[in-house]
Design a protein around this motif. Structure first.
Motif, PDB file in Angstrom:
ATOM      1  N   ASN A   1       0.873  -1.169   0.000  1.00 38.00           N
ATOM      2  CA  ASN A   1       0.000   0.000   0.000  1.00 38.00           C
ATOM      3  C   ASN A   1       0.912   1.222   0.000  1.00 38.00           C
ATOM      4  N   MET A   2       0.969   1.886  -1.142  1.00 40.03           N
ATOM      5  CA  MET A   2       1.913   3.004  -1.293  1.00 40.03           C
ATOM      6  C   MET A   2       1.653   4.098  -0.264  1.00 40.03           C
ATOM      7  N   SER A   3       0.399   4.321   0.078  1.00 38.72           N
ATOM      8  CA  SER A   3       0.101   5.417   0.996  1.00 38.72           C
ATOM      9  C   SER A   3       0.538   5.079   2.420  1.00 38.72           C
ATOM     10  N   LYS A   4       0.863   3.809   2.659  1.00 38.71           N
ATOM     11  CA  LYS A   4       1.347   3.427   3.977  1.00 38.71           C
ATOM     12  C   LYS A   4       2.831   3.063   3.972  1.00 38.71           C
ATOM     13  N   GLY A   5       3.492   3.373   2.846  1.00 39.66           N
ATOM     14  CA  GLY A   5       4.944   3.171   2.813  1.00 39.66           C
ATOM     15  C   GLY A   5       5.372   1.742   2.547  1.00 39.66           C
ATOM     16  N   MET A   6       4.559   1.007   1.807  1.00 43.48           N
ATOM     17  CA  MET A   6       4.980  -0.337   1.440  1.00 43.48           C
ATOM     18  C   MET A   6       4.697  -0.573  -0.039  1.00 43.48           C
ATOM     19  N   VAL A   7       5.762  -0.731  -0.832  1.00 43.39           N
ATOM     20  CA  VAL A   7       5.571  -1.068  -2.240  1.00 43.39           C
ATOM     21  C   VAL A   7       5.116  -2.525  -2.306  1.00 43.39           C
ATOM     22  N   PRO A   8       4.402  -2.899  -3.361  1.00 42.74           N
ATOM     23  CA  PRO A   8       3.969  -4.304  -3.436  1.00 42.74           C
ATOM     24  C   PRO A   8       5.157  -5.237  -3.211  1.00 42.74           C
ATOM     25  N   ALA A   9       4.936  -6.252  -2.397  1.00 38.43           N
ATOM     26  CA  ALA A   9       6.034  -7.155  -2.067  1.00 38.43           C
ATOM     27  C   ALA A   9       6.515  -7.877  -3.325  1.00 38.43           C
ATOM     28  N   ILE A  10       7.809  -8.138  -3.363  1.00 34.42           N
ATOM     29  CA  ILE A  10       8.441  -8.783  -4.516  1.00 34.42           C
ATOM     30  C   ILE A  10       8.653 -10.254  -4.166  1.00 34.42           C
ATOM     31  N   ALA A  11       8.076 -11.139  -4.977  1.00 31.34           N
ATOM     32  CA  ALA A  11       8.091 -12.555  -4.635  1.00 31.34           C
ATOM     33  C   ALA A  11       9.215 -13.328  -5.310  1.00 31.34           C
ATOM     34  N   ILE A  12      10.093 -12.625  -6.026  1.00 24.01           N
ATOM     35  CA  ILE A  12      11.281 -13.273  -6.575  1.00 24.01           C
ATOM     36  C   ILE A  12      12.392 -13.066  -5.542  1.00 24.01           C
ATOM     37  N   VAL A  13      13.026 -14.159  -5.113  1.00 21.25           N
ATOM     38  CA  VAL A  13      13.993 -14.051  -4.009  1.00 21.25           C
ATOM     39  C   VAL A  13      15.091 -13.031  -4.346  1.00 21.25           C
ATOM     40  N   GLY A  14      15.244 -12.046  -3.495  1.00 24.18           N
ATOM     41  CA  GLY A  14      16.269 -11.012  -3.673  1.00 24.18           C
ATOM     42  C   GLY A  14      15.832  -9.869  -4.572  1.00 24.18           C
ATOM     43  N   GLY A  15      14.705 -10.032  -5.255  1.00 25.56           N
ATOM     44  CA  GLY A  15      14.286  -9.055  -6.265  1.00 25.56           C
ATOM     45  C   GLY A  15      13.993  -7.667  -5.729  1.00 25.56           C
ATOM     46  N   GLY A  16      13.691  -7.574  -4.437  1.00 28.32           N
ATOM     47  CA  GLY A  16      13.384  -6.271  -3.864  1.00 28.32           C
ATOM     48  C   GLY A  16      14.620  -5.487  -3.443  1.00 28.32           C
ATOM     49  N   ILE A  17      15.770  -6.137  -3.463  1.00 30.96           N
ATOM     50  CA  ILE A  17      16.973  -5.472  -2.941  1.00 30.96           C
ATOM     51  C   ILE A  17      17.451  -4.337  -3.863  1.00 30.96           C
ATOM     52  N   PRO A  18      17.605  -4.583  -5.170  1.00 32.85           N
ATOM     53  CA  PRO A  18      17.963  -3.448  -6.045  1.00 32.85           C
ATOM     54  C   PRO A  18      16.884  -2.363  -6.037  1.00 32.85           C
ATOM     55  N   LEU A  19      15.644  -2.786  -5.936  1.00 27.23           N
ATOM     56  CA  LEU A  19      14.528  -1.847  -5.887  1.00 27.23           C
ATOM     57  C   LEU A  19      14.685  -0.885  -4.701  1.00 27.23           C
ATOM     58  N   ALA A  20      15.008  -1.454  -3.549  1.00 30.23           N
ATOM     59  CA  ALA A  20      15.164  -0.650  -2.332  1.00 30.23           C
ATOM     60  C   ALA A  20      16.285   0.374  -2.505  1.00 30.23           C
ATOM     61  N   SER A  21      17.364  -0.040  -3.143  1.00 34.66           N
ATOM     62  CA  SER A  21      18.465   0.906  -3.368  1.00 34.66           C
ATOM     63  C   SER A  21      17.995   2.041  -4.268  1.00 34.66           C
ATOM     64  N   GLY A  22      17.230   1.703  -5.284  1.00 40.67           N
ATOM     65  CA  GLY A  22      16.725   2.742  -6.190  1.00 40.67           C
ATOM     66  C   GLY A  22      15.746   3.683  -5.514  1.00 40.67           C
ATOM     67  N   MET A  23      14.908   3.134  -4.634  1.00 36.54           N
ATOM     68  CA  MET A  23      13.969   3.980  -3.899  1.00 36.54           C
ATOM     69  C   MET A  23      14.746   4.983  -3.046  1.00 36.54           C
ATOM     70  N   SER A  24      15.790   4.478  -2.408  1.00 37.86           N
ATOM     71  CA  SER A  24      16.597   5.357  -1.567  1.00 37.86           C
ATOM     72  C   SER A  24      17.426   6.332  -2.395  1.00 37.86           C
ATOM     73  N   LEU A  25      17.801   5.907  -3.603  1.00 35.87           N
ATOM     74  CA  LEU A  25      18.483   6.841  -4.506  1.00 35.87           C
ATOM     75  C   LEU A  25      17.556   8.023  -4.811  1.00 35.87           C
ATOM     76  N   ALA A  26      16.281   7.713  -5.052  1.00 37.42           N
ATOM     77  CA  ALA A  26      15.307   8.781  -5.302  1.00 37.42           C
ATOM     78  C   ALA A  26      15.203   9.708  -4.086  1.00 37.42           C
ATOM     79  N   PHE A  27      15.134   9.125  -2.892  1.00 35.16           N
ATOM     80  CA  PHE A  27      15.040   9.947  -1.672  1.00 35.16           C
ATOM     81  C   PHE A  27      16.249  10.870  -1.562  1.00 35.16           C
ATOM     82  N   LYS A  28      17.408  10.327  -1.886  1.00 32.06           N
ATOM     83  CA  LYS A  28      18.633  11.125  -1.760  1.00 32.06           C
ATOM     84  C   LYS A  28      18.654  12.225  -2.820  1.00 32.06           C
TER      85      LYS A  28
END
Lengths: 332, 344
Positions: free
Chosen positions: A117-144
């Protein structure tokens, strides 16, 4: 070796107000109740799909998410119900999603493995093992780049540390000093394979050295220990002191998925971890505090049970999508 | 290099560079991420597209480790949080590495989220057999056209390249742009032997080219030739030869590979009744297979002959020039196919 708590001394709770501690307890109870209830509904056959559950791992989700701000984000995995609840998704929107209803958090198009739920700070969970890790870095890149003060907490399991996505994603966060906390929930098993069969490392947090970032292994069944480690890591990453890799040692009290009976988990090992159940550990400590008693905790449990049962009744009757929903939401 | 030095007639590499420059000036959320793209004294990416841009956009040209899965995933994450990243691979063949992130995350995120997530991500990939053997040569379009949630385009000239890249940056969905190594017009140490002129006159004013439209580049009445990238240039040249033989061919640059523009294609097919599809890349399972099936499903009553495909044989791309030339369809093979279908 990381000290694994067999009890939480009340001295460690002295700095916290009771409301905060009771909230941690309530959130863990909510996850347990939700997961046990969902398991029953699934086995009973009334709920569609498959499930990957997190009974026994409540302290990791709750400890980490309690250290985050509301506008911080998390990424999660196929075992994501606990993360979602801890980040503030409601049992109602999640049950509706599990029943495939349009009122679900992803309109019934995500399901168990893609809660978000984007409005609660959770992107849809990624069900491919490890698949959310690069995503998280990119999200934080945007924040920075946008100079917000948000951070991302990225949840994944021990199995993900063998994936390329783990090494590539954390490398990016490390070289660009991104505000991410990487949270490895080491529940000792990747599906049915024990972690010591697939790595020579004694501690998965030692991977941090290969990225040049700080790593720490913590007792993931001790919610206070998790909260304190997460708070420190969150503060560091938010202050621009780089990403942190937390390894939280925990244990799955249920199957990998569906009807898995866990015959691969040894009896002694199970007993040792079940004796250190995160909710029992914390509950016992709480009742030793003056002003909190077992009746109060029981009241919390009863309230959650009732809320869950009411939510199930509603979810089972929520409208299913019309068939033209099949082809909507492909493009923005 | 300064943008002012660029003349009005630009190569694809130059027009893409101009598009990126203008979009980054227009919108501070646009940034580039890739390997060797912004190293001072470096190459500006494998084919000079971002050459010199680090001078103006030091903090928005992010040189990455060699970690395609990682930085494509990071591009998706950044896009979900409101940025508009442009990520590229040096060679299209490397797309197999970030394929999980592209197919499982970028393309599905909107659907899985019930329409609450946007992924405004641009991906660029050079393709084509160019003397580099089997792993820096493949035509990768086929692997991505059947991915719901992903837009796939191919740019054959500098005008389209600039306009399509701008449309892609402004689009709220993931867009994968295929470019051809022999069409860039890369200069200096990064020049390609065997390059084909794909330069265009570029207007001063801001313009875009839609992502979902094919372009009729030569009008004709007897046969429709469908192709894209390098094969489009070969098709145009074949059409000139055919005209000398008295065969009037219509040539369409398909451009939008997903979705196909059946409106433009259909108008042509209704007119000519004959279709030749030309594709660089193995025939089996190619883009032309989908296109041929789509045409037959829609316009079979207009067809005077079965669709004919000209494509590479089902082999890896060979190195030695004599075999590589035999691999890649060329104007004589297109001529042969058209002559055959006209007699049908």
């Amino acid at each position: 070796m990381t000290q694994l708590a067999t009890n939480i001394s009340i001295g460690r709770l002295s700095g916290y107000d009771h409301d905060f501690l009771l909230r941690l307890y309530e959130q863990m109870v909510q996850i347990r109740e939700f997961e046990e209830g969902v398991k029953y509904l699934f086995l009973q056959g009334s709920m569609p799909g498959t499930i990957h559950q997190c009974q026994g791992q409540e302290a990791t989700a709750v400890g980490v998410c309690s250290a985050l701000n509301e506008d911080d984000f998390i990424t999660s995995t196929f075992r994501g119900h606990g993360h979602a609840l801890a980040k503030g998704l409601s049992m109602e929107e999640m049950l509706n999603e599990l029943y495939g209803a349009t009122s679900g958090c992803c309109k019934g198009k995500g399901g168990s493995m893609h809660m978000g739920n984007m409005s609660k700070g959770m992107v849809p969970a990624i069900a491919i093992v490890g698949g959310g890790i690069p995503l998280a870095s990119g999200m934080s890149l945007a924040f920075k780049m946008k100079k917000t003060s948000q951070i991302t907490a990225c949840f994944f399991g021990d199995g993900a540390t063998s994936e390329g996505a783990f090494h590539e994603g954390i490398t990016l966060a490390a070289i660009w000093n991104l505000p991410v906390v990487f949270v490895c929930e080491n529940n000792l098993y990747g599906a049915s394979t024990r972690v010591d069969k697939v790595t020579r490392l004694k501690k998965l947090s030692d991977h941090a050295d290969s990225f040049g970032i700080r790593g720490e292994t913590v007792d993931g069944n001790d919610v206070i220990a998790v909260y304190e480690a997460a708070r420190k890591a969150v503060e560091e990453s938010r202050n621009g002191d780089g990403p942190v890799l937390l390894e939280l040692l925990t244990y799955r009290r249920t199957g990998h998925s569906r009807r898995d009976a866990c015959h691969y988990q040894h009896t002694d090992e199970k007993k040792e971890w079940f004796d250190r159940d995160p909710i029992d550990l914390f509950g016992r400590a709480l009742t030793q505090l003056s002003g909190i008693d077992e009746n109060q905790l029981e009241g919390i449990r009863d309230r959650i049970t009732q809320q869950f049962e009411e939510a199930v009744v509603v979810a089972q009757k929520e409208p299913q999508p019309s068939l033209d929903e099949l082809t909507t939401d492909i493009f923005a | 290099m300064a943008v002012a030095e660029i003349t009005k007639r630009l190569s694809i590499a130059e027009s893409l560079r101009q598009a990126i420059t203008e979009e980054m000036r227009r919108d501070p959320t646009v940034f580039c991420m890739g390997e060797d793209i912004g190293v001072p004294g470096g190459w500006g990416g494998a084919f000079t597209v971002t050459l010199g841009l680090e001078e103006e956009f030091a903090d928005r040209l992010l040189d990455t480790p060699i970690a395609e899965l990682g930085f494509f995933g990071a591009g998706i994450g950044a896009a979900m949080m409101g940025m508009r990243p442009i990520v590229d691979v040096q060679y299209g063949d490397f797309l197999f590495l970030p394929m999980d992130q592209i197919v499982n995350n970028a393309a599905k995120m909107r659907y899985m989220s019930g329409g609450t997530v946007k992924v405004p991500l641009v991906m660029r990939a050079p393709i084509g057999a160019t003397g580099r053997g089997s792993q820096h040569a493949q035509s990768m379009e086929r692997y991505f056209i059947g991915v719901p949630g992903l837009k796939v385009v191919a740019v054959s000239n500098a005008y389209d390249a600039k306009g399509i890249l701008k449309s892609a940056v402004r689009d709220d969905n993931p867009v994968l742009i295929f470019e051809h190594k022999l069409l860039y017009g890369s200069k200096g140490a990064r020049a390609e032997s065997g390059a084909v002129d794909a330069t265009s006159e570029i207007p001063d004013e801001d313009y875009t080219v839609p992502l979902d439209k094919a372009a009729v580049c030569r009008e004709g009445s007897q046969v429709t030739i469908l192709s894209w990238l390098l094969m489009h240039h070969y098709s145009m040249s074949a059409a000139e030869s055919l005209a000398n033989e008295g065969i009037d061919a219509e040539v369409i640059d398909v451009r939008s590979l997903s979705p196909f523009d059946y409106e433009t294609i259909g108008a042509s097919v209704r007119k000519t009744g004959r279709v030749v599809i030309v594709e660089e890349g193995p025939k089996t399972g190619g883009v032309s297979a989908e296109l041929a099936a789509g045409i037959m499903e829609r316009f079979s009553e207009n067809m005077l002959a079965p669709v004919h495909r000209v494509a590479s044989p089902d082999v890896p791309v060979p190195f030695t020039p004599v075999l590589e030339d035999a691999y890649r369809p060329d104007p004589p093979r297109i001529l042969e196919a058209v002559r055959k279908i006209i007699q049908h």
